[in-house]
Design an enzyme around this catalytic site. Sequence first.
Site, mmCIF file in Angstrom:
data_model
loop_
_atom_site.group_PDB
_atom_site.id
_atom_site.type_symbol
_atom_site.label_atom_id
_atom_site.label_comp_id
_atom_site.label_asym_id
_atom_site.label_seq_id
_atom_site.Cartn_x
_atom_site.Cartn_y
_atom_site.Cartn_z
ATOM 1 N N HIS A 214 0.806 -1.227 0.000
ATOM 2 C CA HIS A 214 0.000 0.000 0.000
ATOM 3 C C HIS A 214 0.840 1.280 0.000
ATOM 4 O O HIS A 214 0.303 2.373 -0.192
ATOM 5 C CB HIS A 214 -0.908 0.043 1.236
ATOM 6 C CG HIS A 214 -1.883 -1.077 1.327
ATOM 7 N ND1 HIS A 214 -2.793 -1.373 0.329
ATOM 8 C CD2 HIS A 214 -2.104 -2.002 2.320
ATOM 9 C CE1 HIS A 214 -3.525 -2.417 0.702
ATOM 10 N NE2 HIS A 214 -3.131 -2.817 1.894
ATOM 11 N N ASP B 42 -3.241 -11.192 -1.336
ATOM 12 C CA ASP B 42 -3.624 -10.575 -0.063
ATOM 13 C C ASP B 42 -5.123 -10.239 -0.121
ATOM 14 O O ASP B 42 -5.686 -10.049 -1.202
ATOM 15 C CB ASP B 42 -2.806 -9.292 0.097
ATOM 16 C CG ASP B 42 -2.871 -8.666 1.475
ATOM 17 O OD1 ASP B 42 -1.898 -8.817 2.235
ATOM 18 O OD2 ASP B 42 -3.883 -8.006 1.764
ATOM 19 N N HIS C 169 -6.412 -7.546 0.583
ATOM 20 C CA HIS C 169 -6.584 -6.126 0.217
ATOM 21 C C HIS C 169 -5.945 -5.843 -1.135
ATOM 22 O O HIS C 169 -4.921 -6.435 -1.485
ATOM 23 C CB HIS C 169 -5.927 -5.234 1.287
ATOM 24 C CG HIS C 169 -6.474 -5.457 2.664
ATOM 25 N ND1 HIS C 169 -5.941 -6.387 3.535
ATOM 26 C CD2 HIS C 169 -7.511 -4.880 3.311
ATOM 27 C CE1 HIS C 169 -6.626 -6.373 4.663
ATOM 28 N NE2 HIS C 169 -7.595 -5.463 4.562
ATOM 29 N N ASP D 99 -3.844 -12.746 5.012
ATOM 30 C CA ASP D 99 -5.059 -12.255 5.671
ATOM 31 C C ASP D 99 -6.352 -12.677 4.972
ATOM 32 O O ASP D 99 -7.428 -12.208 5.339
ATOM 33 C CB ASP D 99 -5.016 -10.730 5.852
ATOM 34 C CG ASP D 99 -4.640 -9.988 4.586
ATOM 35 O OD1 ASP D 99 -4.567 -10.628 3.511
ATOM 36 O OD2 ASP D 99 -4.422 -8.760 4.666
HETATM 37 ZN ZN LIG Z 1 -4.026 -7.257 3.473
#
Ligand SMILES: [Zn+2]
Length: 385
Positions: free
Chosen positions: A144, A180, A182, A263
């Site tokens: 990110h 992931d 996200h 995650d």
């Molecule tokens: Zn994540």
Amino acid sequence: MADDRQASDPQATPLPRFIGSEIYRHSSYGAWHPLRVPRVSTVMDLSRALGWLPPDQFITSPRAKPSALTGFHTPAYLAALQAAETAQTVTEDVRRTHSLGTPSNPVFREMFRRPATSAGASLLAGELLKRGGVIYSPAGGTHHGLPDRANGFCYLNDPVLAIQSLRRNGAQRIAYIDIDAHHPDGVEYAFSDDPDTLQISVHEENRWPRTGQIGDMGKGQVFNLPVAAGLNDTEMALILDMLILPLVADFRPDAIVLQCGADAVTEDPQSRLTLSNNAHWAVVAALKPLALRYLVLGGGGYNPWSVGRLWTGVWATLNDHEIPDVLPPGAQGILGALTWVGPLRQHHPEPHWIATLRDTPREGAIRADVRADVHQLAARRVAWS
Ligand SMILES: [Zn+2]
């Protein structure tokens, strides 16, 4: 396709190497931050307890100097990040400008040194993979990070730096796959206009950072698959077989970077995806033969037991080690010694979080929306060759 290139230079593919560091062992983002739990140290300890991490496969990560990070990050941001570590506080202006000292991206003791160490691993990986090979850096995957600000627990964007380093060291076409929970907004920002960087992300829909729409195209090389809560292993196998593997094979990459965030499993508190760790290991194994250079990074993962087990299994998979059904006492002792104290209560492990690495597979029906979205993206496949 890539196999003949690998066979032509057997010296280019030594044993997989693990880049780690002791800096992660006692580092915490703070008492109530999701990244208060140990992760990389558990993987190192479990791998050693299982006899999977001999000294000749382990590399202590260098710490990147700020000047080595300017391929993506701005000098002003890097200076602010270093100054925040030294002062252990930030001004309101720095908080606003660079998102440092926020609940997500707090001031903490190693707030420059820790991400600079995982960035150092990614930069080194690009150099070490010059002639091919496999490298695992579970501390990496901070997808990110943005040029001039921290974002989503990520102060630096080591996947971007890894891709840049691979390219400086001879790789032209690079496939970045991200599983992931996200969306990797920082990586897509960096390479959305680069037709030589294939990007495939599978992530939970309507979850922070809420980027990564299925309609994102980049230059035709960006493939985002947002999936609804409840993603199961059977659906992930479909995504792997129908989308990820054909896209990567068509692209014929010189290097593959896999962000293997932990995650998206049922036990993780930060998503509502319900994979077992078998799904991640299947992706790790299937991508390995598709390029001369293979870099596997970590990412998210906030349950200390599930992330430690998943990422240790990634290392086993890269080395073709058989994962035992029942862990020996030494390895069980490492998992048994972990604690996870949350804001409201202390979490207690399930028995199998201590006894085994492998989850029970979480198979299920393939939902119509998942199948339709996979077909929609697969239809965009083009022949890159
Ligand atoms: Zn994540």
